[in-house]
Motif scaffolding. Structure first.
Motif, PDB file in Angstrom:
ATOM      1  N   VAL A  66      27.029  15.061   4.748  1.00  0.00           N
ATOM      2  CA  VAL A  66      25.742  15.440   5.336  1.00  0.00           C
ATOM      3  C   VAL A  66      25.265  14.297   6.235  1.00  0.00           C
ATOM      4  CG1 VAL A  66      23.364  16.056   4.773  1.00  0.00           C
ATOM      5  CG2 VAL A  66      25.208  16.847   3.322  1.00  0.00           C
ATOM      6  N   GLN A  67      24.596  14.634   7.320  1.00  0.00           N
ATOM      7  CA  GLN A  67      24.094  13.629   8.263  1.00  0.00           C
ATOM      8  C   GLN A  67      23.156  12.641   7.566  1.00  0.00           C
ATOM      9  OE1 GLN A  67      24.789  13.064  11.439  1.00  0.00           O
ATOM     10  NE2 GLN A  67      26.116  14.828  11.728  1.00  0.00           N
ATOM     11  N   PRO A  68      23.185  11.355   7.960  1.00  0.00           N
ATOM     12  CA  PRO A  68      22.296  10.362   7.349  1.00  0.00           C
ATOM     13  C   PRO A  68      20.819  10.744   7.451  1.00  0.00           C
ATOM     14  CG  PRO A  68      23.923   9.269   8.724  1.00  0.00           C
ATOM     15  CD  PRO A  68      24.084  10.745   8.938  1.00  0.00           C
ATOM     16  N   GLU A  69      20.424  11.337   8.573  1.00  0.00           N
ATOM     17  CA  GLU A  69      19.031  11.734   8.764  1.00  0.00           C
ATOM     18  C   GLU A  69      18.622  12.791   7.740  1.00  0.00           C
ATOM     19  OE1 GLU A  69      21.324  11.887  11.254  1.00  0.00           O
ATOM     20  OE2 GLU A  69      20.746  10.113  12.402  1.00  0.00           O
ATOM     21  N   THR A  70      19.522  13.700   7.435  1.00  0.00           N
ATOM     22  CA  THR A  70      19.245  14.757   6.461  1.00  0.00           C
ATOM     23  C   THR A  70      19.062  14.168   5.067  1.00  0.00           C
ATOM     24  OG1 THR A  70      20.564  16.293   7.788  1.00  0.00           O
ATOM     25  CG2 THR A  70      20.080  16.941   5.515  1.00  0.00           C
ATOM     26  N   VAL A  71      19.955  13.244   4.692  1.00  0.00           N
ATOM     27  CA  VAL A  71      19.847  12.608   3.377  1.00  0.00           C
ATOM     28  C   VAL A  71      18.542  11.821   3.291  1.00  0.00           C
ATOM     29  CG1 VAL A  71      20.897  10.969   1.785  1.00  0.00           C
ATOM     30  CG2 VAL A  71      22.350  12.489   3.125  1.00  0.00           C
ATOM     31  N   ALA A  72      18.203  11.088   4.355  1.00  0.00           N
ATOM     32  CA  ALA A  72      16.969  10.303   4.366  1.00  0.00           C
ATOM     33  C   ALA A  72      15.753  11.218   4.261  1.00  0.00           C
ATOM     34  CB  ALA A  72      16.891   9.461   5.633  1.00  0.00           C
ATOM     35  N   HIS A  73      15.777  12.334   4.958  1.00  0.00           N
ATOM     36  CA  HIS A  73      14.665  13.286   4.901  1.00  0.00           C
ATOM     37  C   HIS A  73      14.499  13.835   3.484  1.00  0.00           C
ATOM     38  CE1 HIS A  73      11.828  16.285   6.293  1.00  0.00           C
ATOM     39  NE2 HIS A  73      12.560  17.228   5.717  1.00  0.00           N
ATOM     40  N   ARG A  74      15.600  14.176   2.850  1.00  0.00           N
ATOM     41  CA  ARG A  74      15.540  14.693   1.480  1.00  0.00           C
ATOM     42  C   ARG A  74      15.039  13.621   0.518  1.00  0.00           C
ATOM     43  NH1 ARG A  74      21.343  17.936   1.474  1.00  0.00           N
ATOM     44  NH2 ARG A  74      20.693  19.520   2.975  1.00  0.00           N
ATOM     45  N   ALA A  75      15.434  12.370   0.734  1.00  0.00           N
ATOM     46  CA  ALA A  75      14.973  11.275  -0.121  1.00  0.00           C
ATOM     47  C   ALA A  75      13.476  11.050   0.074  1.00  0.00           C
ATOM     48  CB  ALA A  75      15.745  10.004   0.180  1.00  0.00           C
ATOM     49  N   ASN A  76      13.007  11.133   1.318  1.00  0.00           N
ATOM     50  CA  ASN A  76      11.573  10.966   1.588  1.00  0.00           C
ATOM     51  C   ASN A  76      10.762  12.101   0.965  1.00  0.00           C
ATOM     52  OD1 ASN A  76      11.791   8.559   2.958  1.00  0.00           O
ATOM     53  ND2 ASN A  76      11.991   9.546   4.951  1.00  0.00           N
ATOM     54  N   GLU A  77      11.258  13.320   1.049  1.00  0.00           N
ATOM     55  CA  GLU A  77      10.568  14.450   0.418  1.00  0.00           C
ATOM     56  C   GLU A  77      10.465  14.237  -1.080  1.00  0.00           C
ATOM     57  OE1 GLU A  77      12.779  17.919   1.451  1.00  0.00           O
ATOM     58  OE2 GLU A  77      11.603  18.290   3.254  1.00  0.00           O
ATOM     59  N   SER A  78      11.541  13.724  -1.664  1.00  0.00           N
ATOM     60  CA  SER A  78      11.571  13.477  -3.104  1.00  0.00           C
ATOM     61  C   SER A  78      10.542  12.422  -3.494  1.00  0.00           C
ATOM     62  CB  SER A  78      12.976  13.033  -3.526  1.00  0.00           C
ATOM     63  OG  SER A  78      12.986  12.690  -4.873  1.00  0.00           O
ATOM     64  N   SER A  79      10.432  11.352  -2.700  1.00  0.00           N
ATOM     65  CA  SER A  79       9.489  10.287  -3.033  1.00  0.00           C
ATOM     66  C   SER A  79       8.043  10.746  -2.810  1.00  0.00           C
ATOM     67  CB  SER A  79       9.781   9.028  -2.218  1.00  0.00           C
ATOM     68  OG  SER A  79       9.586   9.245  -0.838  1.00  0.00           O
ATOM     69  N   GLU A  80       7.809  11.623  -1.827  1.00  0.00           N
ATOM     70  CA  GLU A  80       6.464  12.158  -1.615  1.00  0.00           C
ATOM     71  C   GLU A  80       6.046  13.033  -2.782  1.00  0.00           C
ATOM     72  OE1 GLU A  80       6.524  14.127   2.137  1.00  0.00           O
ATOM     73  OE2 GLU A  80       6.727  12.263   3.273  1.00  0.00           O
ATOM     74  N   GLU A  81       6.975  13.840  -3.283  1.00  0.00           N
ATOM     75  CA  GLU A  81       6.675  14.700  -4.429  1.00  0.00           C
ATOM     76  C   GLU A  81       6.404  13.851  -5.664  1.00  0.00           C
ATOM     77  OE1 GLU A  81       9.865  17.429  -5.036  1.00  0.00           O
ATOM     78  OE2 GLU A  81       9.607  18.367  -3.070  1.00  0.00           O
ATOM     79  N   GLU A  82       7.137  12.754  -5.805  1.00  0.00           N
ATOM     80  CA  GLU A  82       6.947  11.856  -6.936  1.00  0.00           C
ATOM     81  C   GLU A  82       5.559  11.238  -6.868  1.00  0.00           C
ATOM     82  OE1 GLU A  82       9.216   7.895  -8.064  1.00  0.00           O
ATOM     83  OE2 GLU A  82      10.525   9.644  -8.172  1.00  0.00           O
ATOM     84  N   GLY A  83       5.102  10.870  -5.655  1.00  0.00           N
ATOM     85  CA  GLY A  83       3.772  10.297  -5.493  1.00  0.00           C
ATOM     86  C   GLY A  83       2.673  11.293  -5.836  1.00  0.00           C
ATOM     87  N   LYS A  84       2.882  12.569  -5.512  1.00  0.00           N
ATOM     88  CA  LYS A  84       1.905  13.605  -5.841  1.00  0.00           C
ATOM     89  C   LYS A  84       1.814  13.819  -7.348  1.00  0.00           C
ATOM     90  CE  LYS A  84       2.424  16.162  -1.533  1.00  0.00           C
ATOM     91  NZ  LYS A  84       2.931  17.384  -0.916  1.00  0.00           N
TER      92      LYS A  84
END
Length: 87
Positions: A66-84
């Motif tokens: 998977v493209q690095p940008e896609t993995v980074a986007h998924r990781a950022n979404e995960s950390s945002e959900e964790e913050g919520k």
């Protein structure tokens, strides 16, 4: 612990990721070879072309199709959900 999809049903803990890089640079290729020699390489590309190299805090190197940008986007979404969840 939040898991992110790194392609083809493979998951990785987002809190363990140190870096996500492309596989084309010579230093990254050396890092992959060194990890292979030490037994720390995880090939999650399922036989497809490696597009992202994920370095973890335990010195494991994970190859993903998977493209690095896609993995980074998924990781950022995960950390945002964790913050919520913490609020």
């Amino acid at each position: 612990m939040k898991l992110i999809n790194i392609g083809y049903g493979n998951m990785l803990s987002s809190s363990r990721i140190v870096a996500i890089v492309g596989p084309d640079a010579a230093p990254v290729k050396r890092m992959i070879q060194n990890a292979r020699d030490k037994g720390l390489l995880i090939d999650a590309s399922c036989g497809r072309k490696t597009k992202a190299v994920i370095i973890t805090d335990s010195d494991h190197v994970v190859l993903s199709a998977v493209q690095p940008e896609t993995v980074a986007h998924r990781a950022n979404e995960s950390s945002e959900e964790e913050g919520k969840d913490e609020k």
